[in-house]
Motif scaffolding. Structure first.
Motif, PDB file in Angstrom:
ATOM      1  N   LEU A 110      31.544  60.922  34.460  1.00 12.11           N
ATOM      2  CA  LEU A 110      31.031  60.948  35.823  1.00 12.11           C
ATOM      3  C   LEU A 110      29.847  61.904  35.945  1.00 12.11           C
ATOM      4  O   LEU A 110      28.881  61.615  36.666  1.00 12.11           O
ATOM      5  CB  LEU A 110      32.142  61.369  36.792  1.00 12.11           C
ATOM      6  N   LEU A 111      29.905  63.024  35.224  1.00  8.62           N
ATOM      7  CA  LEU A 111      28.778  63.959  35.241  1.00  8.62           C
ATOM      8  C   LEU A 111      27.520  63.291  34.684  1.00  8.62           C
ATOM      9  O   LEU A 111      26.427  63.410  35.258  1.00  8.62           O
ATOM     10  CB  LEU A 111      29.125  65.205  34.433  1.00  8.62           C
ATOM     11  N   ALA A 112      27.672  62.579  33.575  1.00 13.51           N
ATOM     12  CA  ALA A 112      26.526  61.882  32.986  1.00 13.51           C
ATOM     13  C   ALA A 112      26.012  60.784  33.929  1.00 13.51           C
ATOM     14  O   ALA A 112      24.794  60.576  34.056  1.00 13.51           O
ATOM     15  CB  ALA A 112      26.921  61.284  31.641  1.00 13.51           C
ATOM     16  N   PHE A 113      26.926  60.085  34.610  1.00 12.53           N
ATOM     17  CA  PHE A 113      26.521  59.029  35.540  1.00 12.53           C
ATOM     18  C   PHE A 113      25.742  59.613  36.724  1.00 12.53           C
ATOM     19  O   PHE A 113      24.710  59.059  37.134  1.00 12.53           O
ATOM     20  CB  PHE A 113      27.757  58.279  36.030  1.00 12.53           C
ATOM     21  N   GLY A 114      26.225  60.728  37.273  1.00 12.43           N
ATOM     22  CA  GLY A 114      25.510  61.360  38.376  1.00 12.43           C
ATOM     23  C   GLY A 114      24.130  61.848  37.969  1.00 12.43           C
ATOM     24  O   GLY A 114      23.154  61.695  38.715  1.00 12.43           O
ATOM     25  N   LEU A 115      24.032  62.422  36.762  1.00 17.22           N
ATOM     26  CA  LEU A 115      22.734  62.873  36.261  1.00 17.22           C
ATOM     27  C   LEU A 115      21.787  61.695  36.054  1.00 17.22           C
ATOM     28  O   LEU A 115      20.585  61.775  36.359  1.00 17.22           O
ATOM     29  CB  LEU A 115      22.934  63.641  34.952  1.00 17.22           C
ATOM     30  N   LEU A 116      22.314  60.576  35.553  1.00 12.45           N
ATOM     31  CA  LEU A 116      21.500  59.382  35.343  1.00 12.45           C
ATOM     32  C   LEU A 116      20.955  58.842  36.668  1.00 12.45           C
ATOM     33  O   LEU A 116      19.789  58.436  36.758  1.00 12.45           O
ATOM     34  CB  LEU A 116      22.336  58.308  34.642  1.00 12.45           C
ATOM     35  N   LEU A 117      21.779  58.852  37.722  1.00 12.80           N
ATOM     36  CA  LEU A 117      21.311  58.378  39.028  1.00 12.80           C
ATOM     37  C   LEU A 117      20.195  59.267  39.579  1.00 12.80           C
ATOM     38  O   LEU A 117      19.218  58.771  40.141  1.00 12.80           O
ATOM     39  CB  LEU A 117      22.480  58.347  40.018  1.00 12.80           C
ATOM     40  N   LEU A 118      20.344  60.591  39.408  1.00  7.32           N
ATOM     41  CA  LEU A 118      19.321  61.508  39.916  1.00  7.32           C
ATOM     42  C   LEU A 118      17.997  61.352  39.167  1.00  7.32           C
ATOM     43  O   LEU A 118      16.926  61.572  39.736  1.00  7.32           O
ATOM     44  CB  LEU A 118      19.816  62.948  39.824  1.00  7.32           C
ATOM     45  N   VAL A 119      18.081  60.990  37.883  1.00 10.72           N
ATOM     46  CA  VAL A 119      16.849  60.738  37.130  1.00 10.72           C
ATOM     47  C   VAL A 119      16.247  59.385  37.518  1.00 10.72           C
ATOM     48  O   VAL A 119      15.025  59.253  37.689  1.00 10.72           O
ATOM     49  CB  VAL A 119      17.135  60.798  35.613  1.00 10.72           C
ATOM     50  N   ALA A 120      17.125  58.380  37.688  1.00 12.11           N
ATOM     51  CA  ALA A 120      16.630  57.028  37.992  1.00 12.11           C
ATOM     52  C   ALA A 120      15.939  56.967  39.345  1.00 12.11           C
ATOM     53  O   ALA A 120      14.975  56.207  39.519  1.00 12.11           O
ATOM     54  CB  ALA A 120      17.796  56.038  37.953  1.00 12.11           C
ATOM     55  N   VAL A 121      16.407  57.758  40.315  1.00 13.70           N
ATOM     56  CA  VAL A 121      15.815  57.683  41.649  1.00 13.70           C
ATOM     57  C   VAL A 121      14.380  58.197  41.656  1.00 13.70           C
ATOM     58  O   VAL A 121      13.593  57.856  42.547  1.00 13.70           O
ATOM     59  CB  VAL A 121      16.685  58.481  42.652  1.00 13.70           C
ATOM     60  N   LEU A 122      13.998  58.977  40.648  1.00  9.76           N
ATOM     61  CA  LEU A 122      12.631  59.496  40.561  1.00  9.76           C
ATOM     62  C   LEU A 122      11.684  58.556  39.827  1.00  9.76           C
ATOM     63  O   LEU A 122      10.475  58.791  39.812  1.00  9.76           O
ATOM     64  CB  LEU A 122      12.646  60.865  39.857  1.00  9.76           C
ATOM     65  N   VAL A 123      12.240  57.509  39.199  1.00  7.89           N
ATOM     66  CA  VAL A 123      11.408  56.565  38.446  1.00  7.89           C
ATOM     67  C   VAL A 123      10.722  55.607  39.426  1.00  7.89           C
ATOM     68  O   VAL A 123      11.401  54.977  40.259  1.00  7.89           O
ATOM     69  CB  VAL A 123      12.260  55.782  37.437  1.00  7.89           C
ATOM     70  N   PRO A 124       9.406  55.472  39.371  1.00 10.42           N
ATOM     71  CA  PRO A 124       8.707  54.531  40.266  1.00 10.42           C
ATOM     72  C   PRO A 124       9.185  53.100  40.028  1.00 10.42           C
ATOM     73  O   PRO A 124       9.378  52.659  38.892  1.00 10.42           O
ATOM     74  CB  PRO A 124       7.240  54.695  39.884  1.00 10.42           C
ATOM     75  N   GLY A 125       9.394  52.388  41.112  1.00 11.99           N
ATOM     76  CA  GLY A 125       9.890  51.027  41.020  1.00 11.99           C
ATOM     77  C   GLY A 125      11.393  50.935  41.186  1.00 11.99           C
ATOM     78  O   GLY A 125      11.913  49.876  41.571  1.00 11.99           O
ATOM     79  N   ILE A 126      12.115  52.017  40.870  1.00 11.19           N
ATOM     80  CA  ILE A 126      13.571  52.040  41.057  1.00 11.19           C
ATOM     81  C   ILE A 126      13.924  52.800  42.327  1.00 11.19           C
ATOM     82  O   ILE A 126      14.691  52.329  43.154  1.00 11.19           O
ATOM     83  CB  ILE A 126      14.271  52.678  39.828  1.00 11.19           C
ATOM     84  N   GLY A 127      13.339  53.992  42.471  1.00 13.60           N
ATOM     85  CA  GLY A 127      13.580  54.777  43.666  1.00 13.60           C
ATOM     86  C   GLY A 127      12.769  54.267  44.844  1.00 13.60           C
ATOM     87  O   GLY A 127      11.661  53.746  44.685  1.00 13.60           O
ATOM     88  N   GLU A 181      11.087  55.228  48.539  1.00 18.39           N
ATOM     89  CA  GLU A 181      10.608  56.369  49.317  1.00 18.39           C
ATOM     90  C   GLU A 181      10.676  56.056  50.809  1.00 18.39           C
ATOM     91  O   GLU A 181      10.206  55.011  51.256  1.00 18.39           O
ATOM     92  CB  GLU A 181       9.165  56.712  48.923  1.00 18.39           C
ATOM     93  N   VAL A 182      11.297  56.976  51.557  1.00 16.26           N
ATOM     94  CA  VAL A 182      11.407  56.848  53.012  1.00 16.26           C
ATOM     95  C   VAL A 182      11.060  58.198  53.615  1.00 16.26           C
ATOM     96  O   VAL A 182      11.675  59.223  53.270  1.00 16.26           O
ATOM     97  CB  VAL A 182      12.830  56.415  53.440  1.00 16.26           C
ATOM     98  N   ASN A 183      10.090  58.219  54.530  1.00 13.64           N
ATOM     99  CA  ASN A 183       9.671  59.451  55.215  1.00 13.64           C
ATOM    100  C   ASN A 183       9.278  60.557  54.236  1.00 13.64           C
ATOM    101  O   ASN A 183       9.590  61.733  54.432  1.00 13.64           O
ATOM    102  CB  ASN A 183      10.770  59.947  56.153  1.00 13.64           C
ATOM    103  N   GLY A 184       8.633  60.184  53.154  1.00 13.40           N
ATOM    104  CA  GLY A 184       8.142  61.176  52.212  1.00 13.40           C
ATOM    105  C   GLY A 184       9.145  61.652  51.190  1.00 13.40           C
ATOM    106  O   GLY A 184       8.816  62.498  50.348  1.00 13.40           O
ATOM    107  N   GLN A 231      11.959  60.493  48.159  1.00 13.52           N
ATOM    108  CA  GLN A 231      12.390  59.414  47.276  1.00 13.52           C
ATOM    109  C   GLN A 231      13.842  59.675  46.880  1.00 13.52           C
ATOM    110  O   GLN A 231      14.136  60.210  45.828  1.00 13.52           O
ATOM    111  CB  GLN A 231      11.494  59.359  46.029  1.00 13.52           C
ATOM    112  N   ARG A 232      14.769  59.242  47.750  1.00 12.82           N
ATOM    113  CA  ARG A 232      16.185  59.569  47.575  1.00 12.82           C
ATOM    114  C   ARG A 232      17.069  58.351  47.371  1.00 12.82           C
ATOM    115  O   ARG A 232      18.256  58.516  47.094  1.00 12.82           O
ATOM    116  CB  ARG A 232      16.707  60.329  48.808  1.00 12.82           C
ATOM    117  N   TRP A 233      16.558  57.154  47.518  1.00 11.81           N
ATOM    118  CA  TRP A 233      17.388  55.958  47.547  1.00 11.81           C
ATOM    119  C   TRP A 233      17.055  55.024  46.391  1.00 11.81           C
ATOM    120  O   TRP A 233      15.914  54.943  45.933  1.00 11.81           O
ATOM    121  CB  TRP A 233      17.199  55.216  48.867  1.00 11.81           C
ATOM    122  N   ILE A 234      18.085  54.306  45.943  1.00  9.51           N
ATOM    123  CA  ILE A 234      17.947  53.280  44.910  1.00  9.51           C
ATOM    124  C   ILE A 234      18.306  51.936  45.545  1.00  9.51           C
ATOM    125  O   ILE A 234      19.350  51.805  46.196  1.00  9.51           O
ATOM    126  CB  ILE A 234      18.867  53.553  43.701  1.00  9.51           C
TER     127      ILE A 234
END
Length: 525
Positions: A104-121, A123-126, A128-131
């Motif tokens: 679960l720790l690795a999964f949470g870290l993967l989500l936080l990295v993926a949300v910063l990748v352009p095209g996956i994350g 952006e709303v109101n400045g 980039q928190r959503w996938i």
């Protein structure tokens, strides 16, 4: 056949009573497979949130989506998904969550990295928190909080001795926490970073870390949070507007000033459901972060306080279940329950504090009440895990019985806990052995006292000592000092006898007898 049917369908005594109130009051304690207060408060808050989101979003949805019930229908769908997910989570044994902690720790870290990748994350109101995930925009920070607490609960069980005795055990979980906080700041999601740091620190503190270590880590966390707050210009502007929102009511203080207007218009009993004025494009994000302001305007101070009391009851029950788990030697259950309680309470305090102007504006939802699928699903999953913990604790109490004992070997992660207990017992045994080696020699010595009767002296001379209250243990150092003192006394007495032999004949017979008895007492002791 009739006997079998009568035996099969015989109802308990409390079901055959007429009054419904008597039925519920007479249910034996611990028979319900869920905590009724926790479940009822959760459902009531969710339903209140659905009503208030519907009321707060009608005009915004009609303007932007040509459907006044757009947000209401979406939130209703989120509630259905959350309830189904909660039922699935409740069926998972807690031991499975313990085993899945590192994944679960690795999964949470993967989500936080993926949300910063352009095209996956997204952006709303400045920020980039959503996938993108179909109809649901998954907020990575909500899932990351759940994953971090599950991992940390298992870590505290495995390294409980190190956490309670050394800096090494305390600093190890700081490394993954640092990665999570760094990625959250990159989104940016400052509020989620603060909640996560506070929850992790609270879990480590409740696991039994030293208070001096807690003060050092708390000081470092406060410095970090303060530095992050003033680094970004927009955060600094929020801090300034928070101090006096009416200094710039149409600029940086606009959102907070409109929220305070909503509270003022609500007064004691509110303007009535659906009669809010601030939701008519005056208060931004009226159905998300500031839904509590709309609730206070429409239901008044009384309605707002009822919601606060519901949150207090819910969080109190969560902490009570965690405490009960700790009493039953189920430390993993206790730690993750404490973690979920800290997350929920931190978000409630920050969100309500933002609405009333007690905390600078942050983008945190009100758990179970604000609009947002990710927050709702994760919060209901947390409640489902806590209800499962309560269920398993009741099962354990039924197995043990009233006069039984909760064994450490029955707890989750028992191997590590028993190993830590054995190490502690070995350390205590070594300390006891060192104390025995340096233990003073036991000797009964007469305390200096006043004049004693001849009868009492006679008993001590014969060795019949029934009252030992006048005796104490004598250390080796004191024994050597007494021996030196007695040797000096003997020498002084012999010198007196040689120097003044004439005085001995003058002394009375009673004095000679008393001196002889003192010598006998000293020899007998």
């Amino acid at each position: 056949m009739a006997n079998w049917a009568a035996t099969k369908f015989t109802e308990p005594k409390w079901l055959t009573q007429q009054s419904i109130a008597k039925r519920w009051l007479s249910i034996p304690r611990g028979e319900l497979p869920f905590d009724p207060i926790l479940l009822c408060t959760t459902i009531f808050i969710m339903l209140t949130g659905f009503v208030m989101i519907t009321s707060a979003s009608l005009d915004v949805a009609a303007k932007n989506y040509q459907n006044a019930f757009h947000f209401a229908m979406r939130h209703g769908l989120f509630i259905v998904i959350a309830m189904i997910g909660a039922a699935i989570v409740w069926k998972v044994p807690i031991k499975r969550w313990y085993s899945a902690g590192p994944y679960l720790l690795a999964f949470g870290l993967l989500l936080l990295v993926a949300v910063l990748v352009p095209g996956i994350g997204k952006e709303v109101n400045g920020s980039q928190r959503w996938i993108r995930a179909g109809v649901l925009n998954l907020q990575a920070s909500e899932v990351a909080k759940f994953c971090m607490i599950m991992y940390l609960g298992g870590y505290l069980v495995r390294r409980l001795t190190d956490v309670r005795s050394s800096w090494k055990g305390v600093m190890r979980p700081i490394l993954p926490l640092g990665f999570f906080v760094f990625l959250l700041i990159m989104e940016p999601d400052y509020g989620a970073a603060v909640v996560l740091m506070a929850s992790v620190m609270g879990m480590i503190f409740l696991s039994g870390m030293r208070f001096s270590q807690f003060l050092v880590i708390l000081s470092g966390a406060l410095v970090t949070v303060g530095s992050l707050a003033v680094i970004q210009p927009y955060r600094l502007a929020r801090l300034k507007s928070f101090q006096d929102p009416w200094a710039d009511p149409f600029g940086s203080g606009y959102q907070l000033s409109q929220a305070q207007i909503a509270f003022g218009r609500g007064e004691w009993f509110g303007t009535g459901l659906g009669n809010s004025v601030q939701k008519l494009f005056y208060l931004p994000e009226a159905h998300t972060d500031f839904v509590f302001s709309v609730l206070s305007e429409e239901l008044g101070l009384i309605g707002a306080m009822i919601v606060v009391v519901l949150y207090l009851l819910m969080i109190f029950r969560v902490f009570s279940i965690g405490r009960q788990a700790e009493k039953q030697q189920q430390f993993f259950m206790a730690f993750i329950t404490y973690g979920f309680a800290l997350v929920l309470s931190a978000q409630v305090m920050i969100n309500i504090g933002v609405n009333v102007g007690a905390v600078p504006t942050k983008g945190l939802t009100l758990p179970l009440l604000s609009y947002g699928g990710s927050s709702l699903i994760v919060c209901t999953a947390m409640i489902a895990v806590i209800l499962r913990i309560d269920y398993e604790l009741k099962q354990q109490r039924l197995r043990v019985g009233e006069s039984g004992e909760f064994l450490l070997s029955d707890s989750i992660g028992a191997k590590y806990l028993m190993q830590a207990t054995a190490e502690n017992e070995e350390i205590e045994q070594q300390e006891d052995e060192q104390e025995v080696d340096t233990k003073p020699v036991k000797k009964l010595a007469r305390k200096p006292s006043g004049k004693t009767s001849a009868k009492g002296q006679g008993k001590s001379a014969t060795g019949d000592l029934k009252d030992i209250s006048a005796f104490r243990e004598e250390t080796a150092l004191e024994r050597s000092a007494l021996e030196e003192e007695s040797f000096v006394d003997d020498q002084s007495q012999s010198s007196k006898q040689t120097k003044k032999p004439a005085k001995r004949s003058v002394q009375s017979k009673t004095f000679d007898q008393a001196k002889a008895k003192k010598r006998i007492n000293r020899e007998s002791i």
